[in-house]
Design a protein around this motif. Sequence first.
Motif, mmCIF file in Angstrom:
data_model
loop_
_atom_site.group_PDB
_atom_site.id
_atom_site.type_symbol
_atom_site.label_atom_id
_atom_site.label_comp_id
_atom_site.label_asym_id
_atom_site.label_seq_id
_atom_site.Cartn_x
_atom_site.Cartn_y
_atom_site.Cartn_z
ATOM 1 N N GLY A 10 -13.429 -0.238 -9.982
ATOM 2 C CA GLY A 10 -12.681 -1.056 -10.913
ATOM 3 C C GLY A 10 -11.244 -0.604 -11.009
ATOM 4 O O GLY A 10 -10.774 0.180 -10.181
ATOM 5 N N SER A 11 -10.560 -1.093 -12.017
ATOM 6 C CA SER A 11 -9.163 -0.746 -12.257
ATOM 7 C C SER A 11 -9.068 0.133 -13.484
ATOM 8 O O SER A 11 -9.731 -0.126 -14.495
ATOM 9 C CB SER A 11 -8.322 -2.006 -12.459
ATOM 10 O OG SER A 11 -8.299 -2.794 -11.295
ATOM 11 N N VAL A 12 -8.233 1.151 -13.410
ATOM 12 C CA VAL A 12 -8.100 2.095 -14.510
ATOM 13 C C VAL A 12 -6.664 2.614 -14.532
ATOM 14 O O VAL A 12 -5.991 2.645 -13.491
ATOM 15 C CB VAL A 12 -9.126 3.245 -14.355
ATOM 16 C CG1 VAL A 12 -8.834 4.068 -13.107
ATOM 17 C CG2 VAL A 12 -9.191 4.114 -15.584
ATOM 18 N N GLN A 13 -6.215 3.027 -15.684
ATOM 19 C CA GLN A 13 -4.879 3.617 -15.799
ATOM 20 C C GLN A 13 -4.913 5.070 -15.359
ATOM 21 O O GLN A 13 -5.976 5.713 -15.408
ATOM 22 C CB GLN A 13 -4.405 3.517 -17.241
ATOM 23 C CG GLN A 13 -4.149 2.076 -17.698
ATOM 24 C CD GLN A 13 -3.608 2.020 -19.116
ATOM 25 O OE1 GLN A 13 -3.718 2.976 -19.876
ATOM 26 N NE2 GLN A 13 -3.033 0.892 -19.474
ATOM 27 N N PRO A 14 -3.764 5.601 -14.955
ATOM 28 C CA PRO A 14 -3.701 7.027 -14.606
ATOM 29 C C PRO A 14 -4.221 7.892 -15.759
ATOM 30 O O PRO A 14 -3.943 7.618 -16.927
ATOM 31 C CB PRO A 14 -2.211 7.258 -14.370
ATOM 32 C CG PRO A 14 -1.702 5.938 -13.913
ATOM 33 C CD PRO A 14 -2.484 4.915 -14.701
ATOM 34 N N GLY A 15 -4.998 8.891 -15.392
ATOM 35 C CA GLY A 15 -5.618 9.757 -16.384
ATOM 36 C C GLY A 15 -6.995 9.300 -16.808
ATOM 37 O O GLY A 15 -7.714 10.037 -17.501
ATOM 38 N N GLY A 16 -7.371 8.094 -16.422
ATOM 39 C CA GLY A 16 -8.664 7.546 -16.795
ATOM 40 C C GLY A 16 -9.795 8.055 -15.916
ATOM 41 O O GLY A 16 -9.594 8.884 -15.023
ATOM 42 N N SER A 17 -10.981 7.514 -16.181
ATOM 43 C CA SER A 17 -12.197 7.946 -15.475
ATOM 44 C C SER A 17 -13.004 6.745 -15.001
ATOM 45 O O SER A 17 -12.958 5.671 -15.604
ATOM 46 C CB SER A 17 -13.085 8.787 -16.409
ATOM 47 O OG SER A 17 -12.425 9.959 -16.820
ATOM 48 N N GLN A 118 -21.414 -0.554 1.403
ATOM 49 C CA GLN A 118 -20.447 -1.632 1.624
ATOM 50 C C GLN A 118 -19.075 -1.319 1.048
ATOM 51 O O GLN A 118 -18.099 -1.991 1.377
ATOM 52 C CB GLN A 118 -20.975 -2.943 1.013
ATOM 53 C CG GLN A 118 -20.766 -3.088 -0.484
ATOM 54 C CD GLN A 118 -21.711 -2.237 -1.328
ATOM 55 O OE1 GLN A 118 -22.552 -1.508 -0.813
ATOM 56 N NE2 GLN A 118 -21.567 -2.362 -2.640
ATOM 57 N N GLY A 119 -18.986 -0.313 0.211
ATOM 58 C CA GLY A 119 -17.713 0.066 -0.378
ATOM 59 C C GLY A 119 -17.479 -0.576 -1.732
ATOM 60 O O GLY A 119 -18.009 -1.651 -2.046
ATOM 61 N N THR A 120 -16.695 0.109 -2.542
ATOM 62 C CA THR A 120 -16.310 -0.413 -3.849
ATOM 63 C C THR A 120 -14.849 -0.026 -4.095
ATOM 64 O O THR A 120 -14.431 1.082 -3.789
ATOM 65 C CB THR A 120 -17.236 0.121 -4.964
ATOM 66 O OG1 THR A 120 -16.914 -0.503 -6.203
ATOM 67 C CG2 THR A 120 -17.132 1.638 -5.126
ATOM 68 N N GLN A 121 -14.069 -0.958 -4.631
ATOM 69 C CA GLN A 121 -12.627 -0.747 -4.779
ATOM 70 C C GLN A 121 -12.313 0.009 -6.069
ATOM 71 O O GLN A 121 -12.847 -0.320 -7.144
ATOM 72 C CB GLN A 121 -11.895 -2.101 -4.791
ATOM 73 C CG GLN A 121 -10.404 -2.006 -4.997
ATOM 74 C CD GLN A 121 -9.683 -1.358 -3.828
ATOM 75 O OE1 GLN A 121 -10.065 -1.533 -2.672
ATOM 76 N NE2 GLN A 121 -8.629 -0.606 -4.122
ATOM 77 N N VAL A 122 -11.429 0.985 -5.934
ATOM 78 C CA VAL A 122 -10.909 1.718 -7.082
ATOM 79 C C VAL A 122 -9.395 1.560 -7.079
ATOM 80 O O VAL A 122 -8.735 1.834 -6.077
ATOM 81 C CB VAL A 122 -11.283 3.211 -7.014
ATOM 82 C CG1 VAL A 122 -10.549 3.998 -8.103
ATOM 83 C CG2 VAL A 122 -12.788 3.388 -7.137
ATOM 84 N N THR A 123 -8.844 1.101 -8.200
ATOM 85 C CA THR A 123 -7.402 0.925 -8.326
ATOM 86 C C THR A 123 -6.918 1.683 -9.554
ATOM 87 O O THR A 123 -7.437 1.472 -10.661
ATOM 88 C CB THR A 123 -7.034 -0.558 -8.460
ATOM 89 O OG1 THR A 123 -7.522 -1.270 -7.320
ATOM 90 C CG2 THR A 123 -5.525 -0.732 -8.554
#
Length: 125
Positions: A10-17, A118-123
């Motif tokens: 998923g998408s997360v802000q810097p410092g997140g988990s 299949q992979g999962t996106q991290v942003t």
Amino acid sequence: HVQLVESGGGSVQPGGSLRLSCAISGTPSPGYCVGWFRQAPGQGREGIAGFHSQGRTRYTDAVKGRFTVSKDNTKNTVYLQMNSLKPDDTGMYYCAARVCYYGTSIVFSSSSYTYWGQGTQVTVS
């Protein structure tokens, strides 16, 4: 037949988990290793963390102290807990598995792994 299914990106802000999951069916025997890899846009696939069915783990310097690999035996799922995320952690994340015997080293070369999810996106931004 071994199958790996990732989830949790998923998408997360810097410092997140984030916590990624790798559900394994048809577990390789007699033992196995699971590697976590990531691929940033325009770059090659990079191994970052690994797990041996004996319970051993290994991490690269890029993620050591921030990422943790664990396994839930009841669900036959390997997790990658990612804390203190940075923009450089952005990419497609894959789990992969291979047969590993007692004492086999955890390696980070993608060519060593037989089975891939299949992979999962991290942003991180």
